[in-house]
Write a protein that holds these residues in place. Structure first.
Motif, PDB file in Angstrom:
ATOM      1  N   GLY A 121      -2.810  28.564 -18.737  1.00  0.00           N
ATOM      2  CA  GLY A 121      -3.659  28.264 -17.601  1.00  0.00           C
ATOM      3  C   GLY A 121      -2.863  27.947 -16.355  1.00  0.00           C
ATOM      4  N   GLY A 122      -3.571  27.841 -15.257  1.00  0.00           N
ATOM      5  CA  GLY A 122      -2.940  27.511 -13.993  1.00  0.00           C
ATOM      6  C   GLY A 122      -3.941  26.890 -13.054  1.00  0.00           C
ATOM      7  N   GLY A 123      -3.430  26.225 -12.028  1.00  0.00           N
ATOM      8  CA  GLY A 123      -4.295  25.571 -11.078  1.00  0.00           C
ATOM      9  C   GLY A 123      -3.490  24.874 -10.007  1.00  0.00           C
ATOM     10  N   VAL A 124      -4.036  23.786  -9.502  1.00  0.00           N
ATOM     11  CA  VAL A 124      -3.364  23.039  -8.440  1.00  0.00           C
ATOM     12  C   VAL A 124      -3.365  21.553  -8.778  1.00  0.00           C
ATOM     13  CG1 VAL A 124      -3.917  24.705  -6.640  1.00  0.00           C
ATOM     14  CG2 VAL A 124      -5.505  22.833  -7.113  1.00  0.00           C
ATOM     15  N   ALA A 125      -2.336  20.867  -8.301  1.00  0.00           N
ATOM     16  CA  ALA A 125      -2.245  19.414  -8.396  1.00  0.00           C
ATOM     17  C   ALA A 125      -2.095  18.869  -6.988  1.00  0.00           C
ATOM     18  CB  ALA A 125      -1.053  18.996  -9.255  1.00  0.00           C
ATOM     19  N   ILE A 126      -2.729  17.736  -6.724  1.00  0.00           N
ATOM     20  CA  ILE A 126      -2.710  17.137  -5.387  1.00  0.00           C
ATOM     21  C   ILE A 126      -2.176  15.720  -5.487  1.00  0.00           C
ATOM     22  CG2 ILE A 126      -4.080  16.506  -3.368  1.00  0.00           C
ATOM     23  CD1 ILE A 126      -6.143  18.585  -4.259  1.00  0.00           C
ATOM     24  N   ASN A 127      -1.199  15.375  -4.643  1.00  0.00           N
ATOM     25  CA  ASN A 127      -0.777  13.983  -4.520  1.00  0.00           C
ATOM     26  C   ASN A 127      -0.320  13.707  -3.101  1.00  0.00           C
ATOM     27  OD1 ASN A 127       2.156  14.212  -4.174  1.00  0.00           O
ATOM     28  ND2 ASN A 127       2.205  14.874  -6.310  1.00  0.00           N
ATOM     29  N   SER A 128      -0.130  12.434  -2.805  1.00  0.00           N
ATOM     30  CA  SER A 128       0.230  12.022  -1.448  1.00  0.00           C
ATOM     31  C   SER A 128       1.618  11.400  -1.408  1.00  0.00           C
ATOM     32  CB  SER A 128      -0.807  11.027  -0.912  1.00  0.00           C
ATOM     33  OG  SER A 128      -0.972   9.930  -1.804  1.00  0.00           O
ATOM     34  N   SER A 129       2.536  11.912  -2.219  1.00  0.00           N
ATOM     35  CA  SER A 129       3.885  11.348  -2.271  1.00  0.00           C
ATOM     36  C   SER A 129       4.634  11.511  -0.955  1.00  0.00           C
ATOM     37  CB  SER A 129       4.686  12.006  -3.402  1.00  0.00           C
ATOM     38  OG  SER A 129       4.799  13.402  -3.190  1.00  0.00           O
ATOM     39  N   PHE A 167       0.820  -1.207   0.000  1.00  0.00           N
ATOM     40  CA  PHE A 167       0.000   0.000   0.000  1.00  0.00           C
ATOM     41  C   PHE A 167       0.857   1.260   0.000  1.00  0.00           C
ATOM     42  CE2 PHE A 167      -2.453   3.334   2.186  1.00  0.00           C
ATOM     43  CZ  PHE A 167      -3.552   3.410   1.326  1.00  0.00           C
ATOM     44  N   LYS A 168       2.054   1.193   0.612  1.00  0.00           N
ATOM     45  CA  LYS A 168       2.919   2.373   0.664  1.00  0.00           C
ATOM     46  C   LYS A 168       3.443   2.771  -0.713  1.00  0.00           C
ATOM     47  CE  LYS A 168       7.180  -0.176   1.740  1.00  0.00           C
ATOM     48  NZ  LYS A 168       8.260  -0.352   2.735  1.00  0.00           N
ATOM     49  N   HIS A 169       3.311   1.878  -1.717  1.00  0.00           N
ATOM     50  CA  HIS A 169       3.736   2.212  -3.070  1.00  0.00           C
ATOM     51  C   HIS A 169       2.627   2.905  -3.873  1.00  0.00           C
ATOM     52  CE1 HIS A 169       6.510  -1.428  -2.385  1.00  0.00           C
ATOM     53  NE2 HIS A 169       7.247  -0.340  -2.312  1.00  0.00           N
ATOM     54  N   VAL A 170       1.415   3.008  -3.297  1.00  0.00           N
ATOM     55  CA  VAL A 170       0.269   3.573  -4.002  1.00  0.00           C
ATOM     56  C   VAL A 170       0.151   5.053  -3.680  1.00  0.00           C
ATOM     57  CG1 VAL A 170      -2.225   3.461  -4.332  1.00  0.00           C
ATOM     58  CG2 VAL A 170      -0.914   1.354  -3.950  1.00  0.00           C
ATOM     59  N   LEU A 171      -0.068   5.836  -4.729  1.00  0.00           N
ATOM     60  CA  LEU A 171      -0.126   7.282  -4.604  1.00  0.00           C
ATOM     61  C   LEU A 171      -1.432   7.796  -5.196  1.00  0.00           C
ATOM     62  CD1 LEU A 171       1.560   9.987  -4.086  1.00  0.00           C
ATOM     63  CD2 LEU A 171       2.147   9.833  -6.503  1.00  0.00           C
ATOM     64  N   GLY A 172      -2.173   8.582  -4.426  1.00  0.00           N
ATOM     65  CA  GLY A 172      -3.369   9.223  -4.949  1.00  0.00           C
ATOM     66  C   GLY A 172      -3.000  10.553  -5.582  1.00  0.00           C
ATOM     67  N   SER A 173      -3.724  10.933  -6.609  1.00  0.00           N
ATOM     68  CA  SER A 173      -3.412  12.195  -7.287  1.00  0.00           C
ATOM     69  C   SER A 173      -4.675  12.805  -7.872  1.00  0.00           C
ATOM     70  CB  SER A 173      -2.382  11.976  -8.399  1.00  0.00           C
ATOM     71  OG  SER A 173      -2.909  11.125  -9.402  1.00  0.00           O
ATOM     72  N   GLY A 174      -4.594  14.078  -8.156  1.00  0.00           N
ATOM     73  CA  GLY A 174      -5.711  14.784  -8.763  1.00  0.00           C
ATOM     74  C   GLY A 174      -5.284  16.208  -9.070  1.00  0.00           C
TER      75      GLY A 174
END
Length: 308
Positions: free
Chosen positions: A165-173, A143-150
């Protein structure tokens, strides 16, 4: 073989779905052998790390399929789609005194959405999960190898051929959700000569000339990379492998079949490869600036558009 079988099963399932403008692509890259260096902070000169050196081979594949597409009066789409991608990187490292990652497997699956907000603005959003592992053996995936992103990007259409354009990116690295800035830039010139700049997933800058309907030659600058989440000396760390390459990129289109082939020959300008702690401080630390020097670079790719 387990990895290949899983990829083929998932890909086969997606191909059986009904969709439009599906795209399948594969690419192989070779980054030639070069020495390994450390760049100290400040104005100190770079330091050669003993006799350490290495090369790399990267295999990439991707499949994208819109689930629904609707064009407005300005020919801009409202679309939902899914994407599947993967890469395998083989690092041929030599004469390292410290343990170095020898292979990286990255797998991604996600959902994306694109829609116009008005005549001048559009929105692009995505959400997905990725596996960033230091091995291609699926039995070792945790599970520690899995990363959520958006992420979400708002795009301003300045001209028919220029959008920013511009915005935000989200991940759990880092082990918890983090927000990073995201940038979008797309610029194209119509006709025989074109210039294209894309900074979305990596960087692709090119200036090209179309000799006819089936052959185009470009000079390009690309930035790409892979990462692995792992444990080292009892701590959770990230091993990142990035590269900036430049060279000539020919593209051949095979009639109206939807099949095209590309290649690139030039130089790997900069190839950072190092460990960093899975903390905000570790990612921006000045003591992990290790990289491979300039080396030859070649790539071969194939792309197929179908389902039209």
């Amino acid at each position: 073989m387990k990895l290949a079988s899983l990829f083929l099963v998932v890909l086969g399932t997606l191909l059986c779905l009904e969709g439009k403008a599906q795209q399948l692509s594969f690419k192989t890259e070779y980054l030639g052998n070069s020495g390994y260096y450390f760049l100290p902070p400040g104005e100190k000169p770079k330091e050669k790390i003993g006799d350490a050196n290495g090369s790399a081979v990267v295999y990439q594949g991707a499949f994208n399929m819109p689930l629904s597409v609707k064009l407005n009066e300005n020919n801009r789409p409202t679309a939902w789609g899914i994407g599947l991608g993967g890469s395998y990187t083989s690092l041929n490292n030599k004469n390292f005194t410290d343990d170095m990652v020898s292979e990286i497997m990255n797998l991604q699956v996600g959902l994306y959405h694109l829609r116009p907000l008005n005549d001048k603005w559009s929105m692009r959003a995505s959400a997905g999960v990725a596996v960033l592992a230091p091995s291609a053996d699926l039995s070792k995936i945790r599970f520690k190898h899995v990363l959520g992103s958006g992420g979400i990007i708002f795009i301003r259409h300045l001209k028919p051929n220029l959008s920013i354009g511009g915005g935000v990116a989200i991940n759990s690295s880092l082990g918890y959700p983090m927000i990073f800035p995201a940038v979008y830039l797309n610029w194209e010139l119509d006709g025989k000569f074109d210039m294209n700049v894309e900074l979305v997933e990596g960087l692709d800058v090119s200036a090209g000339y179309s000799f006819n309907d089936w052959f185009k030659l470009s000079y390009a600058l690309e930035m790409n990379g892979q990462a692995a989440l792992l444990e080292k000396d009892g701590k959770d760390v990230i091993f990142s492998h990035q590269y900036i390459v430049t060279g000539f990129r020919p593209e051949i289109k095979v009639g109206k079949t939807g099949l095209s082939m590309t290649a690139m020959a030039g130089l790997n300008l900069f190839r950072p490869a190092s460990y960093s702690d899975r903390t905000l401080k570790g990612v921006f630390a000045a003591d992990n600036d290790y990289y491979f020097a300039v080396s030859p670079y070649v790539s071969l790719g194939i792309k197929y558009n179908f389902g039209k």
